[in-house]
Design a protein around this motif. Structure first.
Motif, short mmCIF file in Angstrom:
data_model
loop_
_atom_site.label_atom_id
_atom_site.label_comp_id
_atom_site.label_asym_id
_atom_site.label_seq_id
_atom_site.Cartn_x
_atom_site.Cartn_y
_atom_site.Cartn_z
N GLU A 83 -37.76 95.21 90.51
CA GLU A 83 -36.92 94.21 89.85
C GLU A 83 -36.59 93.06 90.80
N LEU A 84 -36.10 93.38 91.99
CA LEU A 84 -35.71 92.35 92.95
C LEU A 84 -36.91 91.51 93.40
N CYS A 85 -38.03 92.16 93.64
CA CYS A 85 -39.24 91.42 94.04
C CYS A 85 -39.73 90.51 92.91
N ALA A 86 -39.61 90.96 91.67
CA ALA A 86 -40.03 90.13 90.53
C ALA A 86 -39.23 88.83 90.50
N VAL A 87 -37.97 88.88 90.90
CA VAL A 87 -37.13 87.67 90.91
C VAL A 87 -37.52 86.75 92.06
N VAL A 88 -37.56 87.29 93.27
CA VAL A 88 -37.83 86.42 94.42
C VAL A 88 -39.26 85.90 94.41
N GLN A 158 -37.73 86.01 83.67
CA GLN A 158 -37.54 86.76 82.43
C GLN A 158 -38.83 87.44 82.01
N ASP A 159 -39.94 86.72 82.06
CA ASP A 159 -41.24 87.30 81.68
C ASP A 159 -41.62 88.45 82.59
N ALA A 160 -41.42 88.27 83.91
CA ALA A 160 -41.78 89.32 84.87
C ALA A 160 -40.94 90.57 84.64
N LEU A 161 -39.64 90.39 84.40
CA LEU A 161 -38.76 91.55 84.17
C LEU A 161 -39.06 92.20 82.83
#
Length: 170
Positions: A83-88, A158-161
């Motif tokens: 989750e965190l990597c998807a954001v950064v 949003q798409d990645a999560l």
């Protein structure tokens, strides 16, 4: 250096820093104990300084942080890294994590994660301390405040999560 002068120097150092600064680094810089720095920061906060304590150190949040948005997620502790990597990875920063506790209400933990390196350091500290994520208190449901360079980056997050199956949507 007198204590009041040291406190002002700490405040100025935090204002000029683009990254969180640990109490240990400040203690070394000002030739005092870590506990003296913790006390100095407490007094600065009590006098109105907007100093946040993050897992990587103290920070004064800058007013211009880009586009600020919140997302709701749900996953177990094993999903935290993805989750965190998807954001950064989308160029956004994870400013905090927020959960709703049945007794205390809203609990917020500042994170200030902007890169995979930051995420890795955060996860290492969690492991070393045997700490569980705040979301364990709420069955995995939590919010994150994000700072993004623009709407496109936020939509990519949003798409990645959503692809990871962790984005909580109505």
């Amino acid at each position: 250096m007198r204590a009041e002068e040291r406190r002002q120097a700490i405040l100025e150092h935090l204002r000029q820093s683009s990254r969180p600064v640990s109490a240990g680094v400040l203690a070394e810089r000002f030739s005092v104990s870590r506990q003296a720095v913790v006390g100095d920061v407490a007094l600065l906060r009590a006098s109105g300084a907007d100093i946040s304590a993050t897992p990587r150190g103290y920070v004064i949040l800058k007013a211009d942080q880009g586009l600020i948005r919140r997302i709701a997620c749900r996953h177990d502790g094993l999903g935290m890294e993805a989750e965190l990597c998807a954001v950064v990875d989308q160029g956004c920063s994870v400013l905090d994590v927020i959960v709703e506790h049945p007794i205390y209400g809203q609990l917020t933990g500042p994170l200030q994660l902007s890169s995979r390196y930051d995420v890795g350091q955060f996860l290492s500290r969690c492991t070393e301390a045997g700490a569980r994520p705040l979301s364990d208190l709420t069955g995995g449901i939590h919010l994150h405040t994000l700072s993004c360079p623009g709407e496109d980056a936020f939509r990519r997050v949003q798409d990645a999560l959503r692809n990871l199956g962790v984005l909580l949507e109505g």
